[in-house]
Each structure stands twice: as structure tokens, then as C-alpha cells.
Write a protein that holds these residues in place. Sequence first.
Motif, mmCIF file in Angstrom:
data_model
loop_
_atom_site.group_PDB
_atom_site.id
_atom_site.type_symbol
_atom_site.label_atom_id
_atom_site.label_comp_id
_atom_site.label_asym_id
_atom_site.label_seq_id
_atom_site.Cartn_x
_atom_site.Cartn_y
_atom_site.Cartn_z
ATOM 1 N N LEU A 128 0.825 -1.215 0.000
ATOM 2 C CA LEU A 128 0.000 0.000 0.000
ATOM 3 C C LEU A 128 0.859 1.266 0.000
ATOM 4 N N ALA A 129 1.976 1.227 0.714
ATOM 5 C CA ALA A 129 2.862 2.396 0.797
ATOM 6 C C ALA A 129 3.424 2.781 -0.558
ATOM 7 N N VAL A 130 3.548 1.806 -1.451
ATOM 8 C CA VAL A 130 4.027 2.081 -2.811
ATOM 9 C C VAL A 130 2.864 2.417 -3.739
ATOM 10 N N CYS A 131 1.807 1.629 -3.667
ATOM 11 C CA CYS A 131 0.716 1.747 -4.642
ATOM 12 C C CYS A 131 -0.150 2.988 -4.448
ATOM 13 N N ILE A 132 -0.369 3.405 -3.225
ATOM 14 C CA ILE A 132 -1.236 4.571 -2.997
ATOM 15 C C ILE A 132 -0.638 5.846 -3.599
ATOM 16 N N PRO A 133 0.585 6.236 -3.234
ATOM 17 C CA PRO A 133 1.113 7.483 -3.815
ATOM 18 C C PRO A 133 1.381 7.391 -5.308
ATOM 19 N N SER A 134 1.879 6.258 -5.778
ATOM 20 C CA SER A 134 2.217 6.138 -7.198
ATOM 21 C C SER A 134 0.976 6.196 -8.079
ATOM 22 N N SER A 135 -0.090 5.505 -7.672
ATOM 23 C CA SER A 135 -1.306 5.495 -8.490
ATOM 24 C C SER A 135 -2.033 6.837 -8.448
ATOM 25 N N THR A 148 9.473 -5.525 -9.045
ATOM 26 C CA THR A 148 8.863 -5.482 -10.373
ATOM 27 C C THR A 148 7.383 -5.799 -10.307
ATOM 28 N N ILE A 149 7.025 -6.778 -9.482
ATOM 29 C CA ILE A 149 5.616 -7.150 -9.348
ATOM 30 C C ILE A 149 4.821 -6.018 -8.717
ATOM 31 N N VAL A 150 5.358 -5.410 -7.666
ATOM 32 C CA VAL A 150 4.671 -4.295 -7.011
ATOM 33 C C VAL A 150 4.511 -3.128 -7.980
ATOM 34 N N ALA A 151 5.584 -2.804 -8.690
ATOM 35 C CA ALA A 151 5.547 -1.671 -9.621
ATOM 36 C C ALA A 151 4.598 -1.917 -10.781
ATOM 37 N N SER A 152 4.513 -3.162 -11.233
ATOM 38 C CA SER A 152 3.681 -3.501 -12.389
ATOM 39 C C SER A 152 2.222 -3.711 -12.021
ATOM 40 N N PHE A 153 1.932 -3.758 -10.749
ATOM 41 C CA PHE A 153 0.599 -4.111 -10.273
ATOM 42 C C PHE A 153 -0.499 -3.228 -10.866
ATOM 43 N N ALA A 154 -0.235 -1.926 -10.984
ATOM 44 C CA ALA A 154 -1.257 -0.998 -11.491
ATOM 45 C C ALA A 154 -1.718 -1.362 -12.900
ATOM 46 N N ALA A 155 -0.895 -2.096 -13.639
ATOM 47 C CA ALA A 155 -1.233 -2.444 -15.022
ATOM 48 C C ALA A 155 -2.402 -3.422 -15.132
ATOM 49 N N VAL A 156 -2.831 -3.999 -13.992
ATOM 50 C CA VAL A 156 -4.002 -4.890 -14.044
ATOM 51 C C VAL A 156 -5.290 -4.090 -14.204
ATOM 52 N N SER A 157 -5.177 -2.759 -14.273
ATOM 53 C CA SER A 157 -6.370 -1.896 -14.324
ATOM 54 C C SER A 157 -6.680 -1.371 -15.719
ATOM 55 N N VAL A 181 3.199 2.865 -13.034
ATOM 56 C CA VAL A 181 4.267 1.851 -13.022
ATOM 57 C C VAL A 181 5.626 2.521 -12.819
ATOM 58 N N ALA A 182 5.866 3.612 -13.555
ATOM 59 C CA ALA A 182 7.137 4.315 -13.438
ATOM 60 C C ALA A 182 7.348 4.881 -12.023
ATOM 61 N N PHE A 183 6.306 5.535 -11.489
ATOM 62 C CA PHE A 183 6.405 6.090 -10.135
ATOM 63 C C PHE A 183 6.610 4.975 -9.107
ATOM 64 N N ALA A 184 5.940 3.848 -9.306
ATOM 65 C CA ALA A 184 6.051 2.749 -8.347
ATOM 66 C C ALA A 184 7.455 2.145 -8.344
ATOM 67 N N PHE A 185 8.107 2.104 -9.497
ATOM 68 C CA PHE A 185 9.496 1.631 -9.543
ATOM 69 C C PHE A 185 10.388 2.558 -8.714
#
Length: 433
Positions: A169-176, A367-376, A422-426
Motif C-alpha cells: 500500500l505504501a508504494v501503490c497509494i502514492p504512485s497510483s 517489479t511485481i509491485v511496480a507492475s501491479f497498477a497495469a491490471v487496471s 508503473v514508473a512512479f512505483a518503480f
Amino acid sequence: MLWLEVIVVLGAIFFGARLGSIGIGYAGGVGVLILTLGMGLKLGAMPIDVILIIMSVIAAIGAMQVAGGLDYMVSIAEKILRKNPKQITFLAPVVTYVMTFFAGTGHTAFATLPVIAEVAKEQGIRPSRPLSIAVVASQIAITASPISAAVVFVSGALEKQGIGYLELLAVCIPSSFLACMCAAVVANFLGKDLKDDEVYQERLAKGLIKTRGTAKVEIKPGAKLSVVIFLVAILCVITYATLISGKVGLIKNPVLGRDAAIMLFMFAAATFISAFTRIDTAQVLNSSTFKSGMSACICVLGVAWLGDTFVANHITEIKAFAGDLLNVYPWMLAVVLFFASTLLYSQAATAKALIPSALLLGVSPLTIVASFAAVSALFVLPTYPTLIAAVEMDDTGSTRIGKFVFNHPFIVPGVVAIALSVAFAFVIGGMIL
């Protein structure tokens, strides 16, 4: 034989997509039947955990909707949008993102789309601009919601890799969120201004443009209380997940795992909402959120079961083909997830079908965490419910599907939002994980 099995998998997905809605789950089940009884493959694992989480969350949201909680949330959103109408393109995605974040389902956007379209039209702003990014934000926010089935599943899959629920969540919330706001800037410049749009002028001349006005929805007495109860339940979920996490570890050997705790907290929320607001629980079964949630369960069951059945029987071949490629070009995982989600129509189903395979291939947790947003990438095909609703809500004709199917207002903001997420999450993941 392998290629024939691939044809069965893709054929089931395409046929299900043509059936629409719950049909993709039906067709997924048929695909599993053909692969197992017809071709002798070993049966894959059913996505029971994901389905149970969806069911429990939707049960609570359905109770909140019957109690008037969703109407109350929409009334707040409308006040925000009407207070700053000139900034509608930037406020609309904030509203839909936040509602999805707390509810764990993008279908909450349905109620806000008419307001977004009307406010934009009143200000002479092309409605396709705020509507497009609002729909995209409601989809991407699923990958940041603490109670979405997709987040819970991916965090569970990554726990053995040393990355827990809170880190995800700490990665996905701000990046998305940052990605959605950047995409809103792009959306704000897409298409002609409303006054210069030929389709709008034609519809205006024919008297097809109507003003819906500001008819107020009556807020039920227990609406506010239902929202409070639901938000407290979410806070309990996050707090409990924190206390039992390996990094914090305040609760050793917890009696309840995180998934079970989410389900039980949601059932508790539904119980308290039903009791304290005195709703007729039979009405929950007919609520729109409950129906859409149960439809999602069928879709996830059929599609994820189909994907796991195929992958589990060919993991060796998949490793040989894709392992080295993903190690050299890790961002390719995001591309795979992107195109898979356009067909699977579900973030949870896409994650369940492909994330475990990525882990088996040796793809790094970052990579999996960063790529996660792509499931949307549910916006690519113009057939997703919220996308269709946005088109129907805009009587100016600015939010329209082009002759080539893919040339619609949602594609550019959506691709930009996912690429940036994805870029921000990396970057953020590299600092946190």
C-alpha cells in the motif's frame, strides 16, 4: 497440443467477452472443462480466497448502500465538485479515486458520473475530459484500496518474498494517485473545446442537450452512521494488518490471518449497519453494488480458474520462454498484465491468473509491485460498465466511441495513468522496499 490449449484459453476469453458482463466467467468455466475432461490437464486451483473477500466486502457495501451511505457519499462529492466547477477535470478523478479507495470497488463511480457530466456541461467544459479520467481513476484506485481483493491477494502472494500488506500500500497509494493526477493534466487538453465540437453543436441545434438540474437526493436518517461504521471497519482492517505484520509483529501467532480478519470485519460492519440503521436486509440482495459484486465473483472464478489450470500444467515451458525475457526487461510484466486485464475485465482475476506465475518465473518483488497498477487496463475495450455509463451520461456527444473502437476518450488518459503509475512505483518502491 500446447498451441491447441492456448487456442482454447484465448477462445474462451474472447467468447466470454462477446457475451459480456458475467458471461466471461461462464466461458472461463467452459474452458476449464475442455482443458481437463477434454485434454487431460490437471485441474488448477480455484480462486476461493479472492472470491470470499469480494463477497464479504460487497456484503458490507450493499448494507451501506441500502442504509443510504452511498447517497450520502455522493452528496459530499457533488458539493466538492460544484464548489470548484472550473477544476472539474482535476477534482473528478480525486472523487472517484477516493470513493473506490474506501469501498474497494470501482462501481461506486456510477453515482458520481451524472454529476461530473452536468457540472462540466454547465461550465462549458468538454465533459469527456473529466469523465474519461474519472473512470480511469476509479479503476486504478483498486490497486491502492486496502480492502480490494486484488490488493489482498497480491500482498498475500508477496509475503513470502518479504513484502507485506503495508509495504504494498505504501508504494501503490502514492504512485497510483500521482499518476492519475498527471493523467488529468493530459485529459484536460484532449479533444476540441465544447463550443467548437461539431457533434455538440449539431445536438444542441436539435434540442438534444438537456439540463438535469440539481435535484437533491433525500439522505436517509442512518446514512451518515452507515458510512462511519464502514470506515471504522476499514480502519480496523488496516490496524489489525499492521499489528500482525512481520515488520511490526505486536501480535505473535495471530488467531486470525489477515484475509479472514478482513472478511470478519466486513461482516461485523454489515451486521452493525443493519442493526443500528434498521434496514431491511432483504433489500441488500437487490442493491446494485451487491449484484455487481456477485457478478465479479463469477467472473473471477471462471477466468482465474482457467488461467491457473493452463499455467500450472505448463509452468516449465513458460519459464523457458518468458523467464529470461522478464529478467532482462522486467517492465514487460506490466505490458503482459495490461493486455491480460483488457480481456479479463477484473483486476483481481488478472492478478490471480498471472502474479503467481511471475513469482515462479523469478520476477523480483519490486517489479511485481511496480507492475501491479497495469491490471487496471479495463478501459481499453469500450465495453466496461462504468465506461459505457460515462458515454450514456454525456448527452453532448463529446464522450463517444470512435469508428475504430479503440479511438475513444478513455484510451489516452488510461494509458498515461498506468504508464506513470508503473514508473512512479518503480521509483517509490526502490526507496521503500
